[in-house]
Design an enzyme around this catalytic site. Structure first.
Site, PDB file in Angstrom:
ATOM      1  N   HIS A 126       0.838  -1.186   0.000  1.00  7.36           N
ATOM      2  CA  HIS A 126       0.000   0.000   0.000  1.00  7.36           C
ATOM      3  C   HIS A 126       0.879   1.245   0.000  1.00  7.36           C
ATOM      4  CE1 HIS A 126       0.714  -1.187   4.200  1.00  7.36           C
ATOM      5  NE2 HIS A 126       0.709   0.097   4.490  1.00  7.36           N
TER       6      HIS A 126
ATOM      7  N   HIS B 145       0.841   5.184   1.092  1.00  4.03           N
ATOM      8  CA  HIS B 145       0.185   6.253   1.850  1.00  4.03           C
ATOM      9  C   HIS B 145       0.287   7.540   1.037  1.00  4.03           C
ATOM     10  CE1 HIS B 145       0.181   4.213   5.892  1.00  4.03           C
ATOM     11  NE2 HIS B 145       1.189   3.551   5.352  1.00  4.03           N
TER      12      HIS B 145
END
Ligand code: DGP
Length: 140
Positions: free
Chosen positions: A101, A103
């Site tokens: 992922h 951010h």
């Protein structure tokens, strides 16, 4: 491929709710449950890869493209003055969810919420930068 025990796989499959911002066949973006700053967003591939370094280049590029668009939107729509784009690889680097992922963290005021500070480490001694550069080059 998905992992049964992965929270982000569950979000990608729609089994766990999330505040979605963007979705296509390969990528999904949603608000981080812990809002470091207002609008803190996560961008993930729908398929499970443990982290950035374990993700095929084509998929990684799609995720980074979406991260760029989200960052632009945070500036245009939320009025952010800056953005941090950050991905952690493994727990030593602060990764807590083992599904790649990115951010995308809008910044309104400097030092608000969190701060990444890179300063010289006095504990590192006898370092030869030319030798270190050569060592890393060998791994490419
Ligand atoms: P990291 O430490 O880089 O692995 O960041 C993981 C982030 O994921 C952390 O900021 C909190 C967020 N997070 C964890 N579980 C959930 C969840 O169930 N939903 C959402 N939206 N975010 C989550």
């Amino acid at each position: 491929m998905h992992k049964d025990d992965c929270i982000f796989c569950k979000i990608a499959l729609g089994k766990v709710p999330a505040h979605k911002i963007y979705e296509d066949d390969d990528v999904i973006a949603f608000l981080d449950i812990s809002q470091t700053t207002k609008g803190h967003t996560l961008v993930i591939p729908k398929e499970h890869f443990d982290n950035y370094l374990a993700t095929p280049q084509e998929v990684m590029h799609k995720v980074m493209d979406v991260a760029q668009h989200i960052g632009q939107a945070q500036i245009y729509v939320l009025g952010a003055k800056g953005v941090n784009i950050l991905t952690n690889v493994n727990k030593e680097a602060g990764q807590s969810v083992m599904h790649f992922h990115v951010h995308v963290i809008p910044r309104y005021i400097s030092k608000e919420g969190f701060r990444i500070e890179m300063k010289e480490n006095p504990n590192i001694k006898d370092l030869s930068l030319p030798a270190l550069a050569e060592q890393i080059k060998k791994g490419l």
